[in-house]
Motif scaffolding. Sequence first.
Motif, PDB file in Angstrom:
ATOM      1  N   GLU A  13       0.841  -1.193   0.000  1.00  0.00           N
ATOM      2  CA  GLU A  13       0.000   0.000   0.000  1.00  0.00           C
ATOM      3  C   GLU A  13       0.876   1.244   0.000  1.00  0.00           C
ATOM      4  O   GLU A  13       2.057   1.186   0.330  1.00  0.00           O
ATOM      5  N   MET A  14       0.290   2.367  -0.380  1.00  0.00           N
ATOM      6  CA  MET A  14       1.025   3.621  -0.404  1.00  0.00           C
ATOM      7  C   MET A  14       1.130   4.172   1.006  1.00  0.00           C
ATOM      8  O   MET A  14       0.131   4.328   1.690  1.00  0.00           O
ATOM      9  N   GLY A  15       2.361   4.434   1.453  1.00  0.00           N
ATOM     10  CA  GLY A  15       2.602   5.030   2.759  1.00  0.00           C
ATOM     11  C   GLY A  15       2.641   6.542   2.631  1.00  0.00           C
ATOM     12  O   GLY A  15       2.087   7.108   1.686  1.00  0.00           O
ATOM     13  N   HIS A  16       3.311   7.194   3.547  1.00  0.00           N
ATOM     14  CA  HIS A  16       3.407   8.657   3.526  1.00  0.00           C
ATOM     15  C   HIS A  16       4.133   9.150   2.274  1.00  0.00           C
ATOM     16  O   HIS A  16       3.737  10.133   1.668  1.00  0.00           O
ATOM     17  N   SER A  17       5.213   8.473   1.894  1.00  0.00           N
ATOM     18  CA  SER A  17       5.986   8.945   0.745  1.00  0.00           C
ATOM     19  C   SER A  17       6.462   7.817  -0.160  1.00  0.00           C
ATOM     20  O   SER A  17       7.097   8.071  -1.167  1.00  0.00           O
ATOM     21  N   GLU A  18       6.164   6.590   0.205  1.00  0.00           N
ATOM     22  CA  GLU A  18       6.634   5.454  -0.590  1.00  0.00           C
ATOM     23  C   GLU A  18       5.724   4.256  -0.364  1.00  0.00           C
ATOM     24  O   GLU A  18       4.839   4.279   0.482  1.00  0.00           O
ATOM     25  N   LEU A  19       5.956   3.198  -1.127  1.00  0.00           N
ATOM     26  CA  LEU A  19       5.172   1.983  -0.953  1.00  0.00           C
ATOM     27  C   LEU A  19       5.580   1.277   0.334  1.00  0.00           C
ATOM     28  O   LEU A  19       6.746   1.298   0.719  1.00  0.00           O
ATOM     29  N   GLU A  20       4.616   0.647   0.970  1.00  0.00           N
ATOM     30  CA  GLU A  20       4.863  -0.110   2.190  1.00  0.00           C
ATOM     31  C   GLU A  20       4.287  -1.508   2.030  1.00  0.00           C
ATOM     32  O   GLU A  20       3.276  -1.700   1.369  1.00  0.00           O
ATOM     33  N   PHE A  21       4.929  -2.467   2.661  1.00  0.00           N
ATOM     34  CA  PHE A  21       4.437  -3.843   2.683  1.00  0.00           C
ATOM     35  C   PHE A  21       3.928  -4.133   4.075  1.00  0.00           C
ATOM     36  O   PHE A  21       4.643  -3.940   5.063  1.00  0.00           O
ATOM     37  N   VAL A  22       2.702  -4.607   4.173  1.00  0.00           N
ATOM     38  CA  VAL A  22       2.090  -4.943   5.454  1.00  0.00           C
ATOM     39  C   VAL A  22       1.885  -6.453   5.485  1.00  0.00           C
ATOM     40  O   VAL A  22       1.089  -6.995   4.719  1.00  0.00           O
ATOM     41  N   SER A  23       2.606  -7.127   6.363  1.00  0.00           N
ATOM     42  CA  SER A  23       2.561  -8.588   6.455  1.00  0.00           C
ATOM     43  C   SER A  23       1.247  -9.068   7.053  1.00  0.00           C
ATOM     44  O   SER A  23       0.728  -8.468   7.989  1.00  0.00           O
ATOM     45  N   ASN A  24       0.733 -10.174   6.549  1.00  0.00           N
ATOM     46  CA  ASN A  24      -0.437 -10.797   7.149  1.00  0.00           C
ATOM     47  C   ASN A  24      -0.085 -12.143   7.776  1.00  0.00           C
ATOM     48  O   ASN A  24      -0.953 -12.901   8.135  1.00  0.00           O
ATOM     49  N   VAL A  25       1.203 -12.417   7.919  1.00  0.00           N
ATOM     50  CA  VAL A  25       1.637 -13.704   8.466  1.00  0.00           C
ATOM     51  C   VAL A  25       2.337 -13.560   9.805  1.00  0.00           C
ATOM     52  O   VAL A  25       3.023 -14.462  10.250  1.00  0.00           O
TER      53      VAL A  25
END
Length: 50
Positions: free
Chosen positions: A34-46
């Motif tokens: 997802e888009m963070g404040h200034s860059e893409l971020e990865f949010v783990s679901n594991v």
Amino acid sequence: MSYTVYLQKFENGDSASIPYDELEKVLTRYGKIEMGHSELEFVSNVGEMF
């Protein structure tokens, strides 16, 4: 807490770029991008990954 992850692709012994769709295909198995404040971020679901 946050993590910084560096991914590098190699082809024939040289560094190569990773097309976004390839990266997305791998990462979305384990979370969402997802888009963070200034860059893409990865949010783990594991849970904890490291």
